[in-house]
Design an enzyme around this catalytic site. Structure first.
Site, PDB file in Angstrom:
ATOM      1  CE  LYS A  28      -2.815   0.730   3.649  1.00  0.00           C
ATOM      2  NZ  LYS A  28      -2.641   2.057   4.278  1.00  0.00           N
ATOM      3  NE  ARG A  33       6.354   6.443   0.769  1.00  0.00           N
ATOM      4  CZ  ARG A  33       5.497   6.237   1.774  1.00  0.00           C
ATOM      5  NH1 ARG A  33       4.377   5.551   1.558  1.00  0.00           N
ATOM      6  NH2 ARG A  33       5.740   6.710   2.980  1.00  0.00           N
ATOM      7  CB  SER A 173       5.086  10.203  11.394  1.00  0.00           C
ATOM      8  OG  SER A 173       4.219  10.243  10.276  1.00  0.00           O
ATOM      9  CD  GLN A 175       0.581   8.377   7.259  1.00  0.00           C
ATOM     10  OE1 GLN A 175       0.041   9.236   7.947  1.00  0.00           O
ATOM     11  NE2 GLN A 175      -0.027   7.246   6.939  1.00  0.00           N
ATOM     12  CG  ASP A 325       0.282   0.201   9.575  1.00  0.00           C
ATOM     13  OD1 ASP A 325      -0.111   1.069  10.374  1.00  0.00           O
ATOM     14  OD2 ASP A 325       0.692   0.464   8.432  1.00  0.00           O
ATOM     15  NE  ARG A 356      -5.407   0.159  12.751  1.00  0.00           N
ATOM     16  CZ  ARG A 356      -4.728   0.383  11.659  1.00  0.00           C
ATOM     17  NH1 ARG A 356      -3.404   0.506  11.727  1.00  0.00           N
ATOM     18  NH2 ARG A 356      -5.321   0.461  10.493  1.00  0.00           N
ATOM     19  NE  ARG A 398      -2.811  -1.731   8.444  1.00  0.00           N
ATOM     20  CZ  ARG A 398      -2.415  -2.162   7.241  1.00  0.00           C
ATOM     21  NH1 ARG A 398      -2.454  -3.447   6.944  1.00  0.00           N
ATOM     22  NH2 ARG A 398      -1.961  -1.325   6.332  1.00  0.00           N
TER      23      ARG A 398
HETATM   24  C1  S3P Z   1       2.674   4.796   6.227  1.00  0.00           C
HETATM   25  C2  S3P Z   1       3.206   5.152   7.440  1.00  0.00           C
HETATM   26  C3  S3P Z   1       2.628   4.762   8.737  1.00  0.00           C
HETATM   27  C4  S3P Z   1       1.617   3.632   8.597  1.00  0.00           C
HETATM   28  C5  S3P Z   1       0.699   3.824   7.425  1.00  0.00           C
HETATM   29  C6  S3P Z   1       1.488   3.920   6.139  1.00  0.00           C
HETATM   30  C7  S3P Z   1       3.317   5.286   4.993  1.00  0.00           C
HETATM   31  O1  S3P Z   1       1.997   5.892   9.307  1.00  0.00           O
HETATM   32  O2  S3P Z   1       0.864   3.511   9.788  1.00  0.00           O
HETATM   33  O3  S3P Z   1      -0.220   2.753   7.313  1.00  0.00           O
HETATM   34  O4  S3P Z   1       3.020   4.746   3.904  1.00  0.00           O
HETATM   35  O5  S3P Z   1       4.135   6.194   5.086  1.00  0.00           O
HETATM   36  P1  S3P Z   1       2.850   6.957  10.170  1.00  0.00           P
HETATM   37  O6  S3P Z   1       3.934   7.405   9.310  1.00  0.00           O
HETATM   38  O7  S3P Z   1       1.932   8.079  10.496  1.00  0.00           O
HETATM   39  O8  S3P Z   1       3.283   6.192  11.393  1.00  0.00           O
END
Ligand code: S3P
Length: 443
Positions: A28, A33, A173, A175, A325, A356, A398
């Site tokens: 995913k 990306r 993170s 993200q 996750d 969660r 999940r």
């Molecule tokens: C992800 C980063 C994680 C993860 C998410 C996917 C990503 O989140 O929980 O399912 O693709 O960068 P965080 O970066 O907020 O921890």
């Protein structure tokens, strides 16, 4: 069988051992990306193995809204002709991220680098998740947003050029790191993210593949990651490897159902994602990786899993980024292990697709498992698992899959209120589980 909204109530029940070989679905994180970098790049990015989950389909639609040409060629095969030097344009209608936190954070970051106006929305779950963690540093860079409570819906307004920053995210993170790197592509200067703990590095890997020079320096348990803007991207082919976070559910099912012996092919082994596999091996699980090879810039392998006698361990906070996750399914596995498994540092689980930490605790306790939340730790004591409950999944894919896997090893069937969200990350979950012999279906 595909579960749809109309046959959403679903149950799993203990039956026979699982066997056979299946291929893990596309990752995913990498699928998001690939579409986003393809839409930024000059030229056509040919993607194979793309995860066609709902989260990713929302990202594909978002890339079209910003001006990229996104074509679905055949299953898993997509072509994205990016905007290149012309840049992204203001979308005509609101950009809808659906349930996808990754899509929301990364795309808001990437779009912030362009002088455009955009309205962003998401579903009920995404609309209560924190966006301030990306909006605050992006605002420091000069982006302009209107958002009531630091959540979706929100608006990016036109505001001129961004400035690079050096930023230390308060949470580990990927993200946030990725959002800032993508924004930094359109600045004049060096954008630097100082991570106190290493998080998944797919954005860095893929930016390099698209011709951007990324500087990475390890520092203790973390790293300094930076790019020099402006940095144009050139389209390259992308092969999406299998998702270790989805493979986790298949692995769990074989570990807990007596007599099982399965193989999962094509699983990405990036060390920033394999924390669960290491934990399971430490618990005594037969989780054997084999046939290592390179594909799409990542190492992939096949994993053989057999039903195993498991022993509880303590999982320190330092593991969280490499398996963030995977805690709901690890907690399910721990219910079948001897002793009390302690999982520490789980505060971030409270801001995922649902709370969660609370949801995992509830699904265990309601099915007769002894579990306790202590601060931001979760303690699960293994023993007979009664099952028999109907679990609220809170729109969280999940939690839904974790509850169904628990049911395969429990004494009585486990039911979930809504299976529709599983399609966000693992649309073939039911088909793959059936091909392994699992008894899961609509009730
Ligand atoms: C992800 C980063 C994680 C993860 C998410 C996917 C990503 O989140 O929980 O399912 O693709 O960068 P965080 O970066 O907020 O921890």
């Amino acid at each position: 069988m595909k579960i749809t909204e109309t046959d959403a109530k679903t149950a799993s029940k203990p039956e026979k051992p699982l066997s056979g070989a299946v291929r893990a679905p596309g990752d995913k994180s990498i699928s998001h990306r690939a579409l986003i970098l393809g839409a930024l790049a000059e030229g056509t990015t040919q993607i194979t193995g793309l995860l066609e989950g709902d989260d990713i389909l929302h990202t594909a639609q978002a890339m079209r809204a910003f001006g990229a040409d996104v074509q679905h060629i055949s299953p898993g095969e997509w072509h994205v002709t990016g905007c290149g030097p012309e840049g992204w344009k203001s979308p005509k209608t609101p950009v809808d991220f659906g349930n996808a936190g990754t899509g929301a954070r990364l795309i808001v970051g990437a779009a912030a680098g362009f002088d455009l106006q955009a309205n962003y929305v998401g579903d009920a779950s995404l609309s209560v998740r924190p966006m301030g963690r990306v909006l605050d540093p992006l605002t420091e860079m000069g982006a302009k947003f209107k958002s009531g409570k630091g959540t979706l819906p929100l608006t990016q307004t036109k505001g001129g050029a961004l400035n690079p920053i050096s930023f230390t995210p308060p949470h580990a993170s990927a993200q946030v790191k990725s959002a800032l790197l993508l924004a930094g592509l359109n600045t004049n200067g060096r954008t630097e993210i100082i991570e106190t703990r290493i998080t998944r590095d797919h954005t860095e890997n893929m930016l390099e593949a698209f011709g951007v020079s990324v500087t990475r320096k390890r520092e203790g348990q973390g790293a300094r990651v930076s790019i020099q803007g402006p940095a144009p991207l050139k389209a390259v082919p992308v092969t999406v490897p299998g998702d270790p976070s989805s493979a986790a559910f298949l692995i769990a099912s074989a570990l807990i159902v007596p007599g099982s012996d399965i193989i999962i092919e094509n699983v990405m082994m990036n060390p920033s994602r394999t924390g669960l596999f290491e934990v399971l091996t430490e618990m005594g699980g037969f989780v054997r990786t084999d046939n290592f090879r390179r594909s799409g810039g990542e190492t992939i392998a096949d994993i053989q899993v057999r039903h195993s006698k498991l022993t509880a361990i303590s999982v320190p906070k330092s593991r969280v980024p490499s398996m963030v996750d995977e805690y709901p399914i690890l907690a399910v596995i721990a219910a079948f292990a001897k002793g009390t498994t302690e999982m520490r540092g789980l505060g971030e689980l409270r801001v995922k697709e649902s709370d969660r930490l609370a949801g995992t605790h509830a699904l265990l306790v309601e099915n007769g498992v002894s579990a306790e939340i202590r601060g931001d730790s979760l303690l699960v004591t293994g023993g007979p698992v009664a099952g028999g409950a109907t679990i609220k999944t809170h729109h969280d894919h999940r939690l839904a899959m974790s509850a169904l896997i628990l049911g395969l090893g429990a004494d009585a069937p486990v039911t979930i209120d809504d299976a529709s969200m599983i399609a966000t990350s693992f649309p073939d979950f039911f088909d793959l589980m059936h091909s392994l012999g699992a008894s899961i279906g609509a009730v």
